[in-house]
Design a protein around this motif. Structure first.
Motif, PDB file in Angstrom:
ATOM      1  N   LEU D 212       0.863  -1.192   0.000  1.00 44.52           N
ATOM      2  CA  LEU D 212       0.000   0.000   0.000  1.00 44.52           C
ATOM      3  C   LEU D 212       0.895   1.236   0.000  1.00 44.52           C
ATOM      4  CD1 LEU D 212      -2.783  -0.826   2.654  1.00 44.52           C
ATOM      5  CD2 LEU D 212      -2.570  -1.557   0.271  1.00 44.52           C
ATOM      6  N   ILE D 213       0.647   2.099  -0.946  1.00 42.92           N
ATOM      7  CA  ILE D 213       1.362   3.374  -0.959  1.00 42.92           C
ATOM      8  C   ILE D 213       0.381   4.490  -1.277  1.00 42.92           C
ATOM      9  CG2 ILE D 213       3.634   2.427  -1.584  1.00 42.92           C
ATOM     10  CD1 ILE D 213       3.085   3.218  -4.463  1.00 42.92           C
ATOM     11  N   ARG D 214       0.801   5.695  -1.025  1.00 46.95           N
ATOM     12  CA  ARG D 214      -0.025   6.858  -1.372  1.00 46.95           C
ATOM     13  C   ARG D 214       0.429   7.321  -2.755  1.00 46.95           C
ATOM     14  NH1 ARG D 214      -2.469   8.208   3.407  1.00 46.95           N
ATOM     15  NH2 ARG D 214      -1.375   7.419   5.249  1.00 46.95           N
ATOM     16  N   MET D 215      -0.486   7.359  -3.695  1.00 45.39           N
ATOM     17  CA  MET D 215      -0.101   7.652  -5.067  1.00 45.39           C
ATOM     18  C   MET D 215      -1.142   8.545  -5.707  1.00 45.39           C
ATOM     19  SD  MET D 215       1.284   4.930  -7.876  1.00 45.39           S
ATOM     20  CE  MET D 215      -0.202   3.981  -7.955  1.00 45.39           C
ATOM     21  N   LYS D 216      -0.659   9.517  -6.461  1.00 46.28           N
ATOM     22  CA  LYS D 216      -1.602  10.311  -7.246  1.00 46.28           C
ATOM     23  C   LYS D 216      -2.066   9.471  -8.415  1.00 46.28           C
ATOM     24  CE  LYS D 216       0.262  14.738  -5.926  1.00 46.28           C
ATOM     25  NZ  LYS D 216       1.654  15.172  -6.096  1.00 46.28           N
ATOM     26  N   GLU D 217      -3.387   9.453  -8.625  1.00 44.18           N
ATOM     27  CA  GLU D 217      -3.927   8.596  -9.668  1.00 44.18           C
ATOM     28  C   GLU D 217      -3.329   8.966 -11.021  1.00 44.18           C
ATOM     29  OE1 GLU D 217      -8.402   7.086 -10.670  1.00 44.18           O
ATOM     30  OE2 GLU D 217      -8.034   8.091  -8.774  1.00 44.18           O
ATOM     31  N   THR D 218      -3.119  10.265 -11.211  1.00 42.28           N
ATOM     32  CA  THR D 218      -2.574  10.706 -12.490  1.00 42.28           C
ATOM     33  C   THR D 218      -1.185  10.120 -12.732  1.00 42.28           C
ATOM     34  OG1 THR D 218      -1.892  12.677 -11.304  1.00 42.28           O
ATOM     35  CG2 THR D 218      -3.862  12.850 -12.653  1.00 42.28           C
ATOM     36  N   ASP D 219      -0.438   9.946 -11.665  1.00 44.42           N
ATOM     37  CA  ASP D 219       0.866   9.316 -11.819  1.00 44.42           C
ATOM     38  C   ASP D 219       0.719   7.888 -12.329  1.00 44.42           C
ATOM     39  OD1 ASP D 219       1.888  11.599 -10.799  1.00 44.42           O
ATOM     40  OD2 ASP D 219       2.361  10.779  -8.810  1.00 44.42           O
ATOM     41  N   ALA D 220      -0.250   7.196 -11.741  1.00 44.63           N
ATOM     42  CA  ALA D 220      -0.481   5.823 -12.153  1.00 44.63           C
ATOM     43  C   ALA D 220      -0.827   5.782 -13.634  1.00 44.63           C
ATOM     44  CB  ALA D 220      -1.601   5.202 -11.328  1.00 44.63           C
ATOM     45  N   GLU D 221      -1.704   6.721 -14.058  1.00 48.52           N
ATOM     46  CA  GLU D 221      -2.084   6.780 -15.475  1.00 48.52           C
ATOM     47  C   GLU D 221      -0.869   6.993 -16.359  1.00 48.52           C
ATOM     48  OE1 GLU D 221      -5.310   9.452 -16.524  1.00 48.52           O
ATOM     49  OE2 GLU D 221      -5.941   9.345 -14.428  1.00 48.52           O
ATOM     50  N   PRO D 250      -3.046  12.586  -3.322  1.00 50.88           N
ATOM     51  CA  PRO D 250      -2.637  11.181  -3.315  1.00 50.88           C
ATOM     52  C   PRO D 250      -3.711  10.308  -2.702  1.00 50.88           C
ATOM     53  CG  PRO D 250      -1.345  12.457  -1.734  1.00 50.88           C
ATOM     54  CD  PRO D 250      -2.219  13.419  -2.443  1.00 50.88           C
ATOM     55  N   ARG D 251      -3.887   9.135  -3.264  1.00 50.87           N
ATOM     56  CA  ARG D 251      -4.811   8.170  -2.698  1.00 50.87           C
ATOM     57  C   ARG D 251      -4.044   6.883  -2.398  1.00 50.87           C
ATOM     58  NH1 ARG D 251      -8.615   7.066  -6.865  1.00 50.87           N
ATOM     59  NH2 ARG D 251      -9.984   6.169  -5.263  1.00 50.87           N
ATOM     60  N   ILE D 252      -4.707   6.009  -1.679  1.00 49.54           N
ATOM     61  CA  ILE D 252      -4.021   4.782  -1.281  1.00 49.54           C
ATOM     62  C   ILE D 252      -4.157   3.755  -2.389  1.00 49.54           C
ATOM     63  CG2 ILE D 252      -3.938   2.919   0.413  1.00 49.54           C
ATOM     64  CD1 ILE D 252      -5.310   5.018   2.349  1.00 49.54           C
ATOM     65  N   ALA D 253      -3.033   3.376  -2.963  1.00 51.52           N
ATOM     66  CA  ALA D 253      -3.034   2.390  -4.031  1.00 51.52           C
ATOM     67  C   ALA D 253      -2.519   1.058  -3.491  1.00 51.52           C
ATOM     68  CB  ALA D 253      -2.146   2.851  -5.174  1.00 51.52           C
ATOM     69  N   THR D 254      -3.104  -0.011  -4.019  1.00 48.17           N
ATOM     70  CA  THR D 254      -2.683  -1.356  -3.629  1.00 48.17           C
ATOM     71  C   THR D 254      -1.960  -2.007  -4.803  1.00 48.17           C
ATOM     72  OG1 THR D 254      -4.646  -1.527  -2.227  1.00 48.17           O
ATOM     73  CG2 THR D 254      -3.477  -3.582  -2.761  1.00 48.17           C
ATOM     74  N   LEU D 255      -0.731  -2.384  -4.594  1.00 48.31           N
ATOM     75  CA  LEU D 255       0.071  -3.030  -5.623  1.00 48.31           C
ATOM     76  C   LEU D 255       0.445  -4.422  -5.133  1.00 48.31           C
ATOM     77  CD1 LEU D 255       2.645  -0.090  -6.035  1.00 48.31           C
ATOM     78  CD2 LEU D 255       0.494  -0.371  -7.276  1.00 48.31           C
ATOM     79  N   HIS D 256       0.823  -5.246  -6.095  1.00 52.89           N
ATOM     80  CA  HIS D 256       1.360  -6.562  -5.719  1.00 52.89           C
ATOM     81  C   HIS D 256       2.708  -6.728  -6.403  1.00 52.89           C
ATOM     82  CE1 HIS D 256      -2.579  -7.114  -4.072  1.00 52.89           C
ATOM     83  NE2 HIS D 256      -3.112  -6.857  -5.241  1.00 52.89           N
ATOM     84  N   SER D 257       3.517  -5.732  -6.267  1.00 46.82           N
ATOM     85  CA  SER D 257       4.786  -5.627  -6.995  1.00 46.82           C
ATOM     86  C   SER D 257       5.906  -6.313  -6.242  1.00 46.82           C
ATOM     87  CB  SER D 257       5.178  -4.154  -7.148  1.00 46.82           C
ATOM     88  OG  SER D 257       4.066  -3.375  -7.506  1.00 46.82           O
ATOM     89  N   ASP D 258       6.956  -6.590  -6.991  1.00 50.87           N
ATOM     90  CA  ASP D 258       8.213  -6.991  -6.370  1.00 50.87           C
ATOM     91  C   ASP D 258       8.811  -5.754  -5.698  1.00 50.87           C
ATOM     92  OD1 ASP D 258      10.712  -9.019  -6.445  1.00 50.87           O
ATOM     93  OD2 ASP D 258      11.382  -6.957  -6.744  1.00 50.87           O
ATOM     94  N   ILE D 259       9.152  -5.879  -4.410  1.00 47.27           N
ATOM     95  CA  ILE D 259       9.798  -4.748  -3.721  1.00 47.27           C
ATOM     96  C   ILE D 259      11.214  -5.124  -3.279  1.00 47.27           C
ATOM     97  CG2 ILE D 259       7.693  -3.567  -2.979  1.00 47.27           C
ATOM     98  CD1 ILE D 259       7.901  -4.929  -0.274  1.00 47.27           C
ATOM     99  N   ILE D 260      11.671  -6.292  -3.734  1.00 43.71           N
ATOM    100  CA  ILE D 260      13.046  -6.694  -3.412  1.00 43.71           C
ATOM    101  C   ILE D 260      14.029  -6.025  -4.372  1.00 43.71           C
ATOM    102  CG2 ILE D 260      14.638  -8.655  -3.244  1.00 43.71           C
ATOM    103  CD1 ILE D 260      12.298 -10.363  -2.264  1.00 43.71           C
ATOM    104  N   GLY D 261      13.684  -6.011  -5.648  1.00 48.92           N
ATOM    105  CA  GLY D 261      14.545  -5.355  -6.637  1.00 48.92           C
ATOM    106  C   GLY D 261      14.469  -3.835  -6.547  1.00 48.92           C
ATOM    107  N   GLU D 262      15.319  -3.186  -7.310  1.00 45.88           N
ATOM    108  CA  GLU D 262      15.400  -1.731  -7.236  1.00 45.88           C
ATOM    109  C   GLU D 262      14.314  -1.019  -8.042  1.00 45.88           C
ATOM    110  OE1 GLU D 262      17.122   0.593  -5.438  1.00 45.88           O
ATOM    111  OE2 GLU D 262      17.482  -1.217  -4.253  1.00 45.88           O
ATOM    112  N   LYS D 263      13.696  -1.767  -8.992  1.00 48.15           N
ATOM    113  CA  LYS D 263      12.730  -1.135  -9.894  1.00 48.15           C
ATOM    114  C   LYS D 263      11.628  -0.400  -9.121  1.00 48.15           C
ATOM    115  CE  LYS D 263       9.710  -2.343 -13.819  1.00 48.15           C
ATOM    116  NZ  LYS D 263       8.360  -2.336 -13.218  1.00 48.15           N
TER     117      LYS D 263
END
Lengths: 274, 274, 274, 274
Positions: D212-221, D250-263
C-alpha cells in the motif's frame, strides 16, 4: 550457602543493546571542574597542562578500545565515536560507557604527574558519561560540529572575560557585565582594539579543540604534514610517540583541525567509511 | 559558527530514568583483573593491600554520593545500594553508573600508593559498571546474599587451589584437576586434613567480604563493637578515621559480617528503612 | 529469493521485558471518544449501553488473558492488572500491551450490536494503550485510587454540567462558566438544591466505575452478595453468565465498589496475594 | 477523594521515544490465526476474502495515520512504515504501536461482513504488534525484502502442500514428509510435473503480497497503469474507491509488486524521500 537459590536476581538485569547500524557516541564530562581547576590552579582561560592531560587520557581510551575511530575533546569534555558496526560488548550501552569513563578517569589520575609535575593531585576527579546514537553520517558530523562550535563560542567568551579580569583589572562580575549581549564580532573587536589581539592568531588547540584519529604516518607525510618529523607539537598533526619509520600501522594522531567544514571529512574518508 | 543549527542533535539523547520505588544497585567489576593482579604481584588467594584499596575506593564513593546507603565488596567487585527514593541525577541510570564508576576508578589510582607503597602502579586499571533495579527488600537482600555466597564459594575454592599450588607444589592444572567435582564439605576436609587449616578460622574479610554502611559511632559502642577504638582493623567494625568522640553524625563503617542471615538486617534496620 | 541475506534485520528488534516482581498495569484509553460518543448519540453524562460495552470488552480480555487478575474501568478507559509474577509473553511490554489493546478493540466492535441493537457502529473506534510498572502493593492501590478518584471528580462535574444544560437550558459555555472554581461540596449542594438530586443516590456504576475480578460464585454467596441470582445487574456484584451452581471455578465478577479504602482489599486478599 | 495524593503514580510511566532520523516500522501479526482460519473455513492455501479484509484493515490505518507512507502485508501480517521524521505522538513507541494495532483490529471486525458476507465472525480476533527502528534506507528495504521473501517461500511451500492434500489425497503428515528437504526448484518442478501448474502463473497477490502506498492517480495513469480504470483488481495497481478524475491528491493504491529489486524504489522515489 546455596548460591543457586539467590541466582534468580540475575534476571532483573535488563538488556541495553544499542540499535545496530548507528554511530555510538560516548561523551565524557568533568564533574564540578570549575572547583577542580580552581583547586589545582589551572591557568585561565586555557591551561596547556590540563588540556594535554585530557588528551592523554583520551589517547589511552583509543589505545585500549580499538573500535573507537575518533575522539573530539575541548575544555573538560571528550566525545568518543565507535565504528558504526562495532560488536564490542555486544553493543551494550552500560558496558560501553562505564568502560570508557573508567579508562578515562583512571588514566587522568595515572598521568597527572607527567603533566603537572610537582603539583600534586588533591583529590580524585570525577567524570560522567552518556551514550548517544546517531543514525546517519550527517547526524554524527552535526554532533561534532555542535561540540566544536561550543568550543569556539566558549573560548572566545573566556578569552575576553579573562583579558578584562587579568589585564584590565575588572572583577569577574564587571567582566561578565561588560560582555553581556555582545556578538562574536563585538568580542573579536574588543580583543583587537583593547588588547591588540587577533583572535585567529590564538593556538588552534584553544579555538578548535583536539581531534584524535587513527592515521598511518605515511599518509600524514604524503599529505605534507611533515612538521611532525621535527619532533615538535604543531597545530596540524602530532603523534603520541616516535615510531618505526617503516611502520604502516595506524597510530593515534592529534589534530586541531576544523571539523565543521567538509575539508576534514574529505581528507579522512576512512573515519566514516570504516 | 551558528551553533544553533547543530543543536537538534541533543534530541537524540534518550531518557533512562530508573523506575521509582525500586532499590538501585550499581555493581562495579574489575576488567581483566587476573592480568592486573599478576602484573602487580598480588598475594594469592587474597591480597590485603588490594582488598583494602578496593574498600578505600568504595569509601570515597560513599563520601561523595550521600544517597548510597550501603556497599558490599569482594574480590574485584563492589556493589552500591542507593536509598530507595533517591532523587540523585533524577534517577538517570547513565549518570548514576558513570559517576560511580568514575569516582571508584580515579580513587583506586589516587590511593594506590597508600596501600602499595613503593610498588608503582603499572597502568591505569579499568572497571565496568551496571545498574540493576530491585523492587522489594527481599530481592535486594537476595542480591546481596548472592554476592556473598559467591564470595564464600570462590574463596573456599581459591584457598584450596593455592594451598595445593603453594604448599604441595602442584601445577595450576593439577590443582584444578584435584578440585574438580569436590563439594564444599570435601574442600573443608581437604584443608583440615592436608593442611591443618580450619577454614572458619580464616579472616572474615576473606570469607565474608566487606560491608560499608553509615553508622553512628555511638551506636557501634553501645552494641559492644568497642575494638574499633584501639585503632586496629578488626573483623567486627572499623571506621575510616578517628573522629570527634562526641560526634553524633553517621560515619562510614566497614564490617565483615554475614549479610545472608536476618541478624545483620535486624541490627541495622535503618539501611532498608531509610 | 535468498531470504537469509535479509534476516539480519531481525537484530534491530529490542527486548522490552518488564522488570520482574512488579505489578504490570496496562491502561487502555479511547481515542477521540468525544467525537465517537457524539456520532453515536451516547446519553450524557453516562450511557449505560456504552459503559456496559466497555465492560464486556474488558471481560473478553480477562477471559483470554488468564494472568490478568483485575481490571478497573470508567468513562472510556480500562486498566488491567497482571499478576505480579506473570511470565506471559516473557513479560515483553510490546506483546502485552498490543495483545490487550487488540483484544479490547476487536471485542468492542464485535459486541457493539448486543448493546446498541439497531443503531449501527459508524466507524471502527480506536483505543491506545500503555504499560506502567508498580513495584509495591501500595503503589498499585494508589494507582487504582487515582483512577477511581478521577472517575468521581469527572462524574460529579459532568452530572452538574449536563443538569444545567439539559434541565436549566444553559449553553455548554454557560454551564462551564457556572461551574468554574466550584468545590465538590458546591457541586453536591447545586445538585441537591437546584435539582433535588442527592449525588450519592446515583448508581455506583457512575460514581465508582467498574471493577472486574475473578471470584468463586460461592464466595459471593457467602458474603451475602445474593442479589446476583435474581438476574438483575446490581451495584454489588454481577456475573457475566449463569453458571453451574456447583462450580467452584472462579468466574469474572463485575463490582462497582469503592477500591480506595482498605475494605475492598481486605475482602479480596487473593488479588494481591496471587 | 483527594485525587492529588495519588497522582505521584503518574511518574512511574517511562518515556519510550523512538530514536530520531530512523524509519519506524510497526508489524502487526495475527495471533493464533491457524485456529482462526480453520474456524472460519478459509480457503487453503490462500483465501481471497481473508487477504482482502487484511488489506482493507491496513487501508483504514493509512487513512487515519497520515504519516504512514507505506504498508506491506502477506498472510496474517502487515507492516507499516512511518515517514522518517514523523512527529506523531512525539514518536512514542507505545502510542504508535497500540494506536495502529487497535485501528487494525477494530477495522478487521468492522469490515468482516463486507468480505465474508453471510458467514458470521465467530469471535474477536487478536493481533499483536511491535516496533522496530531502521536507521538507513537499505535497512528498511532489506526489512521489506525479508518479509516479501518470507511470503514467497511460504506460499511456494503451502501451494505444494495443499495440492498434495487436496488433489493427491495425502494426509497433512504425508504431505509434510513429501516436501521435507526439497529446494525451491524441486517444488516448482513438483507443481509443474505433477499438477501442470506453472508457479509463476499464480496471482501476484499470493506470490508477492500487497503493497500500500499513497499515489496520485494521475501518476499511475502516466505510468500506464490504466487497467485500474476498468474496475477490476489487477496485479499492477488498484485504488480503494472511484475518485474525482481531476483530483491531484494522493490516494491509497494497492500493488502486488516486487519490492526486493530496485525497480519499485526507482518508480516510487517519494516513499523514501518524503
Amino acid at each position: 550457602m546455596a548460591k543457586s537459590k539467590f541466582e534468580y536476581v540475575k534476571h532483573f538485569e535488563t538488556e541495553d543493546r544499542c540499535l545496530p547500524n548507528c554511530w555510538i557516541v560516548i561523551r565524557i564530562d568533568g564533574k564540578a571542574f570549575h572547583r577542580f581547576t580552581d583547586v589545582h590552579h589551572y591557568m585561565k582561560p586555557n591551561d596547556d597542562r590540563g588540556l594535554s592531560l585530557m588528551t592523554k587520557a583520551a589517547q589511552c581510551v583509543l589505545e585500549e578500545f580499538k573500535d573507537v575511530v575518533m575522539a573530539y575533546g575541548q575544555s573538560d569534555e571528550y566525545s568518543f565515536i565507535f565504528k558504526k558496526n562495532t560488536k564490542m560488548f555486544n553493543r551494550r550501552a552500560s558496558k560501553l560507557m562505564t568502560n570508557l569513563v573508567s579508562q578515562f578517569s583512571s588514566s587522568f589520575v595515572f598521568y597527572w604527574p607527567r603533566f603537572f609535575n610537582k603539583q600534586p593531585l588533591q583529590y580524585p576527579p570525577v567524570f560522567d558519561g552518556r551514550v548517544v546514537l546517531y543514525p546517519s553520517d550527517k547526524n554524527l558530523k552535526d554532533y561534532l560540529s555542535w561540540r566544536q562550535a561550543d568550543c569556539h563560542i566558549n573560548n572566545l567568551y573566556n578569552t575576553c572575560f579573562w583579558k578584562l579580569v587579568q589585564e584590565k583589572g575588572l572583577s569577574p562580575a564587571q567582566s561578565q557585565e561588560r560582555l553581556k549581549g555582545t556578538l562574536s564580532s563585538d568580542k573579536n573587536e574588543l580583543l583587537f582594539s583593547d588588547f591588540g589581539l587577533n583572535y585567529n592568531s590564538l593556538p588552534e588547540l584553544y579555538r578548535k579543540g583536539s581531534v584524535l584519529i587513527r592515521m598511518k604516518e605515511t599518509d600524514a607525510e604524503q599529505r605534507g604534514d611533515r612538521e611532525l618529523h621535527n619532533g615538535m607539537r604543531t597545530s596540524s598533526v602530532s603523534f603520541e610517540s616516535p615510531s618505526d619509520p617503516s611502520s604502516k600501522l595506524p597510530r593515534i594522531a592529534t589534530l586541531h583541525s576544523d571539523i565543521i567544514g567538509e575539508k576534514f571529512w574529505r581528507e579522512h574518508p576512512e573515519i566514516l567509511d570504516g
